[in-house]
Motif scaffolding. Structure first.
Motif, mmCIF file in Angstrom:
data_model
loop_
_atom_site.group_PDB
_atom_site.id
_atom_site.type_symbol
_atom_site.label_atom_id
_atom_site.label_comp_id
_atom_site.label_asym_id
_atom_site.label_seq_id
_atom_site.Cartn_x
_atom_site.Cartn_y
_atom_site.Cartn_z
ATOM 1 N N VAL A 190 1.043 -1.252 0.076
ATOM 2 C CA VAL A 190 -0.103 -0.078 -0.086
ATOM 3 C C VAL A 190 0.762 1.336 0.013
ATOM 4 N N TYR A 191 0.706 2.210 -0.950
ATOM 5 C CA TYR A 191 1.455 3.229 -1.097
ATOM 6 C C TYR A 191 0.855 4.470 -1.029
ATOM 7 N N VAL A 192 1.412 5.605 -0.470
ATOM 8 C CA VAL A 192 0.853 6.962 -0.337
ATOM 9 C C VAL A 192 1.026 7.751 -1.637
ATOM 10 N N GLY A 193 0.490 8.448 -2.331
ATOM 11 C CA GLY A 193 0.644 9.260 -3.359
ATOM 12 C C GLY A 193 -0.355 9.528 -4.226
ATOM 13 N N ASP A 194 -0.198 10.209 -5.518
ATOM 14 C CA ASP A 194 -1.247 10.438 -6.463
ATOM 15 C C ASP A 194 -1.218 9.498 -7.602
ATOM 16 N N LEU A 195 -2.403 8.675 -7.453
ATOM 17 C CA LEU A 195 -2.639 7.682 -8.608
ATOM 18 C C LEU A 195 -1.371 6.864 -8.997
ATOM 19 N N TYR A 196 -0.850 6.786 -9.983
ATOM 20 C CA TYR A 196 0.302 6.024 -10.308
ATOM 21 C C TYR A 196 1.519 6.366 -9.704
ATOM 22 N N ASP A 197 1.594 7.534 -9.318
ATOM 23 C CA ASP A 197 3.081 8.074 -9.094
ATOM 24 C C ASP A 197 3.677 7.263 -8.206
ATOM 25 N N PRO A 198 3.380 6.740 -7.093
ATOM 26 C CA PRO A 198 3.922 6.000 -6.156
ATOM 27 C C PRO A 198 4.342 4.341 -6.517
ATOM 28 N N LEU A 199 3.690 4.032 -7.586
ATOM 29 C CA LEU A 199 3.887 2.392 -8.204
ATOM 30 C C LEU A 199 5.225 2.239 -8.544
ATOM 31 N N PRO A 200 5.815 1.071 -8.245
ATOM 32 C CA PRO A 200 7.148 0.714 -8.463
ATOM 33 C C PRO A 200 7.153 0.399 -9.876
ATOM 34 N N ALA A 201 8.318 0.771 -10.601
ATOM 35 C CA ALA A 201 8.572 0.630 -11.916
ATOM 36 C C ALA A 201 8.289 -0.663 -12.567
ATOM 37 N N ARG A 202 8.665 -1.678 -11.625
ATOM 38 C CA ARG A 202 8.421 -2.963 -12.147
ATOM 39 C C ARG A 202 7.098 -3.568 -12.483
ATOM 40 N N LEU A 203 6.038 -2.557 -12.092
ATOM 41 C CA LEU A 203 4.514 -3.193 -12.526
ATOM 42 C C LEU A 203 4.197 -2.627 -13.781
ATOM 43 N N ARG A 204 5.032 -1.733 -14.480
ATOM 44 C CA ARG A 204 4.834 -1.379 -15.781
ATOM 45 C C ARG A 204 4.543 -2.527 -16.732
ATOM 46 N N GLY A 205 3.267 -2.368 -17.200
ATOM 47 C CA GLY A 205 2.812 -3.468 -18.353
ATOM 48 C C GLY A 205 2.731 -4.702 -17.864
ATOM 49 N N GLN A 206 2.505 -4.841 -16.418
ATOM 50 C CA GLN A 206 2.208 -6.296 -15.842
ATOM 51 C C GLN A 206 0.999 -6.378 -15.134
ATOM 52 N N VAL A 207 0.153 -5.390 -15.115
ATOM 53 C CA VAL A 207 -0.943 -5.094 -14.201
ATOM 54 C C VAL A 207 -2.215 -6.018 -14.892
ATOM 55 N N ASP A 208 -2.777 -6.991 -14.436
ATOM 56 C CA ASP A 208 -3.939 -7.757 -15.190
ATOM 57 C C ASP A 208 -5.154 -7.050 -14.838
ATOM 58 N N VAL A 209 -5.333 -6.546 -13.752
ATOM 59 C CA VAL A 209 -6.823 -5.850 -13.616
ATOM 60 C C VAL A 209 -6.480 -4.534 -12.749
ATOM 61 N N LEU A 210 -7.116 -3.399 -13.167
ATOM 62 C CA LEU A 210 -6.747 -2.104 -12.350
ATOM 63 C C LEU A 210 -8.161 -1.617 -12.144
ATOM 64 N N VAL A 211 -8.410 -1.385 -10.512
ATOM 65 C CA VAL A 211 -9.525 -0.723 -10.422
ATOM 66 C C VAL A 211 -9.268 0.480 -9.756
ATOM 67 N N ALA A 212 -10.412 1.289 -9.805
ATOM 68 C CA ALA A 212 -10.350 2.777 -9.545
ATOM 69 C C ALA A 212 -11.523 3.184 -9.245
ATOM 70 N N ASN A 213 -11.956 3.623 -7.809
ATOM 71 C CA ASN A 213 -13.287 4.234 -7.351
ATOM 72 C C ASN A 213 -12.801 5.701 -7.175
ATOM 73 N N VAL A 214 -12.467 6.283 -8.289
ATOM 74 C CA VAL A 214 -12.276 7.684 -8.103
ATOM 75 C C VAL A 214 -13.455 8.552 -8.043
ATOM 76 N N PRO A 215 -13.125 9.712 -7.402
ATOM 77 C CA PRO A 215 -13.977 10.975 -7.014
ATOM 78 C C PRO A 215 -14.809 11.029 -8.506
ATOM 79 N N TYR A 216 -16.366 11.289 -8.470
ATOM 80 C CA TYR A 216 -17.096 11.628 -9.945
ATOM 81 C C TYR A 216 -18.224 12.413 -9.602
ATOM 82 N N VAL A 217 -18.030 13.054 -8.258
ATOM 83 C CA VAL A 217 -19.008 14.211 -8.219
ATOM 84 C C VAL A 217 -18.691 15.378 -8.679
ATOM 85 N N PRO A 218 -19.591 16.199 -9.595
ATOM 86 C CA PRO A 218 -19.074 17.344 -10.244
ATOM 87 C C PRO A 218 -18.706 18.493 -9.094
#
Length: 269
Positions: free
Chosen positions: A154-182
């Motif tokens: 578990v990482y603290v940061g803005d979206l993809y920024d804190p993810l380790p580079a080794r995950l690039r091109g390796q993620v099978d399922v990416l879920v995101a319940n981001v804010p969507y209220v105007p």
């Protein structure tokens, strides 16, 4: 004979009856007063603790923040004060993500909040490698507790920024319940949300899709070939969300559950 100077013992506070608690909650506008009263009574050890919890609920604090957990997909998920409370409609996102994952899949949960989505998906799919990110330190602390048994990162940061580079091109399922209220609609949310949950978890920008577009735009860098991005949105925003996925080079589809009600857009890499 001298008089005793000891003060008389105070009478113990009696335990409020269930009916008394229900009446107080109902008078405060709690729609599910009976259910809430039962939860508060179960969570309290003493009459004083129960009365304090009822006072906090009557004052408008979210029930989940008071008892310290939320029932999500049949799991008891810890949720701390100041952390976004998972909604039942997000169960559709969990079901769809789990259906697309296979045992051993690499899963990333962006804007994870307390970690409920990743926790629920991992409960449905064996041996997943789970990574979760949130920009709010309080949410990350909560997610780390919830996901500790899963050996999740578990990482603290803005979206993809804190993810380790080794995950690039390796993620099978990416879920995101981001804010969507105007932005202009945030003030119309129930007080429980707009006062007690972080604004960053609610405000999605002018049309509600600013963060969704950022997630869609970066997904291609992280998804494995054939991987999927899943995002919750509203039915009214679905067409624009699907267009955002297509514009990011993903093949978009829509999932809907009218009973929850819930809307999820899915993009395949």
């Amino acid at each position: 004979m001298s008089k005793s100077t000891d003060a008389p013992a105070s009478s113990p506070i009696p335990m409020p009856s269930p009916a008394t608690v229900v009446d107080r909650l109902r008078a405060a506008g709690c729609v599910f007063a009976e259910d809430e009263a039962e939860l508060l009574m179960d969570a309290s050890a003493t009459p004083a603790e129960l009365l304090a919890m009822v006072d906090r609920r009557v004052a408008g604090l979210p029930l989940e923040h008071i008892v310290g957990w939320v029932d999500f997909c049949g799991l008891r998920v810890a949720v701390d004060p100041g952390v976004f409370v998972p909604r039942r409609r997000t169960e559709l996102l969990v079901r769809r993500a789990a259906a697309l994952a296979v045992p051993g899949a690499t899963i990333v949960d962006l804007a994870c909040g307390c970690g409920a989505i990743g926790m629920a998906v991992a409960g449905l799919v064996e041996d997943v490698a789970l990574h979760a990110v949130d920009i709010e330190p309080a949410a990350v602390r909560c997610a780390r507790r919830n996901l500790a048994a899963l050996n999740a990162q578990v990482y603290v940061g803005d979206l993809y920024d804190p993810l380790p580079a080794r995950l690039r091109g390796q993620v099978d399922v990416l879920v995101a319940n981001v804010p969507y209220v105007p932005t202009e609609a945030v003030g119309l949310l129930p007080p429980e949300a707009r006062i007690h949950e972080p604004l960053v978890a609610l405000d999605g920008g002018a049309d509600g899709l600013d963060v969704l577009r950022r997630v869609a735009g970066g997904a291609g860098n992280w998804l494995a070939p054939g991987g999927h991005l899943l995002l919750e949105t509203s039915l009214e925003q679905a067409d624009a969300a699907l267009a955002a996925l297509a514009g990011a080079g993903l093949a978009p589809t829509l999932a809907r559950d009218d009973e929850l009600p819930a809307t999820v857009v899915i993009g395949r890499c």
